[in-house]
Write an enzyme that holds these catalytic residues in place. Structure first.
Site, short mmCIF file in Angstrom:
data_model
loop_
_atom_site.label_atom_id
_atom_site.label_comp_id
_atom_site.label_asym_id
_atom_site.label_seq_id
_atom_site.Cartn_x
_atom_site.Cartn_y
_atom_site.Cartn_z
N THR A 1 -6.18 2.93 -4.79
CA THR A 1 -5.60 3.89 -5.73
C THR A 1 -4.59 3.18 -6.65
OG1 THR A 1 -5.85 5.50 -3.96
CG2 THR A 1 -4.52 6.16 -5.84
N CYS B 1 -11.06 3.17 0.20
CA CYS B 1 -9.62 3.39 0.43
C CYS B 1 -9.28 2.57 1.66
CB CYS B 1 -9.34 4.87 0.66
SG CYS B 1 -7.67 5.21 1.28
N CYS C 1 -4.44 -1.48 -1.85
CA CYS C 1 -4.60 -0.05 -2.06
C CYS C 1 -5.52 0.15 -3.26
CB CYS C 1 -3.22 0.55 -2.35
SG CYS C 1 -3.24 2.30 -2.79
N TYR D 1 -0.66 8.40 -2.26
CA TYR D 1 -0.73 8.19 -3.71
C TYR D 1 -1.88 9.00 -4.32
CZ TYR D 1 2.31 3.95 -3.83
OH TYR D 1 3.34 3.05 -3.79
N GLY D 2 -2.88 9.31 -3.49
CA GLY D 2 -4.15 9.87 -3.98
C GLY D 2 -4.02 11.10 -4.87
N HIS E 1 -7.15 2.90 3.90
CA HIS E 1 -6.87 3.63 5.15
C HIS E 1 -8.14 3.86 5.97
CE1 HIS E 1 -2.98 4.63 3.32
NE2 HIS E 1 -2.60 5.16 4.46
N ASP F 1 0.88 -1.17 0.00
CA ASP F 1 0.00 0.00 0.00
C ASP F 1 0.92 1.22 0.00
OD1 ASP F 1 -2.31 1.64 0.30
OD2 ASP F 1 -1.99 1.74 2.46
N1 DGL Z 1 -4.72 3.19 0.96
C1 DGL Z 1 -4.91 3.81 -0.28
C2 DGL Z 1 -6.12 3.42 -1.04
O1 DGL Z 1 -6.69 2.39 -0.76
C3 DGL Z 1 -4.06 4.90 -0.74
C4 DGL Z 1 -4.31 6.21 -0.21
C5 DGL Z 1 -3.29 7.21 -0.68
O2 DGL Z 1 -2.11 6.94 -0.59
O3 DGL Z 1 -3.73 8.28 -1.11
O4 DGL Z 1 -6.55 4.11 -1.92
#
Ligand code: DGL
Length: 262
Positions: free
Chosen positions: A68, A177, A66, A35-36, A179, A3
């Site tokens: 994203t 997401c 993840c 990453y978003g 998180h 992730d």
């Molecule tokens: N945990 C992430 C997801 O499922 C990434 C969030 C990120 O880095 O912006 O999208």
């Protein structure tokens, strides 16, 4: 598994419950988190470098924990590594649409996921049966990365982002997401009673289990496995998070994924 940071640990938690015998290496790309806000090309480049690193460590199956990265990279990674089973995340629009009584659901995800083809395709597929409200969780990833799962500020950030839902009769909120499950108590507190949060972590873990069996890769060992945790930055706060939130004493080491990138 990998992730951008700590979010995928919400999937690690489910996966290791479901497959207690399987040893897992979890990579958090914290040097590049979040990453978003990044371009699909950047996220693909990171995902490719990480996948190569994990293969070098002996990974027999990859879980992209993840949404994203799944959206930006899963198709291309499957093309480049046709022999490697790859499990990706998918916003749980289908179960939410099936269970909605009000006919309105929300998908809470990063801006990159909400712009990606994967979500837009899903939305087009279910648009006829339910109203789907896309909602970016701006600031949520940062709260989790900072280990802030309960301050007044965290409550405020979550309340502010969920404000647009007040005007809708949404009864299912998809956590799009990885998180966000770590903030579910704050999300629930900001929503009317009875709204259900839908987390795909269990379904994704079941898919990993199916693929391990289908490819004859499930471990035959009956010993408790050793799990490994690696990060591209900030190992200390990751160990704290593991201990405090997951009650896990795992050691975390820092790796330089780029050294195997090319
Ligand atoms: N945990 C992430 C997801 O499922 C990434 C969030 C990120 O880095 O912006 O999208």
């Amino acid at each position: 598994m990998f992730d951008s940071g700590l979010g995928g640990l919400s999937v690690w938690r489910e996966l290791t419950r479901l497959l207690p015998q399987e040893p897992v290496i979890y990579l958090a790309d914290r040097a590049y988190c979040p990453y978003g806000g990044r371009s699909a090309e950047d996220i693909l480049a990171r995902s490719e470098a990480i996948t190569r690193y994990l293969i070098g460590q002996g990974a027999k199956l990859i879980v992209i924990a993840c949404n994203t990265a799944t959206s930006a990279a899963a198709r291309e990674l499957r093309r480049r590594y046709p022999e490697l089973p790859i499990v990706g995340m998918e916003p749980a629009v289908k179960p939410a649409a099936l269970h909605s009584r009000s006919g309105q659901i929300a998908v809470l995800a990063t801006r990159a996921t909400l712009k990606g083809d994967k979500f837009l395709d899903l939305k087009a597929q279910y648009d006829d049966s339910v109203d789907i409200l896309p909602l970016p969780g701006d600031g949520f990833v940062e709260l989790v990365e900072n280990g802030d799962l309960g301050s007044d500020e965290a409550h405020q950030v979550v309340r502010r982002q969920l404000q647009p839902l007040q005007a809708h009769a949404v009864d299912q909120v998809v956590l799009g997401c990885t998180h966000y499950p770590f903030l579910s108590h704050l999300i629930e507190a900001a929503l009317p009673a009875g709204v259900k949060l839908v987390d795909p972590a269990r379904a994704v873990s079941q898919q990993a289990e199916r693929l391990l069996h289908r490819h004859g890769l499930a471990t035959t060992s009956s010993h408790a496995p050793t799990h490994r945790f690696v990060t591209t930055a900030d190992a200390g706060s990751m160990s704290d998070f593991l201990r405090r939130v997951l009650d896990h004493q795992g050691e975390v080491s820092v790796v330089d994924v780029d050294s195997v990138a090319d």
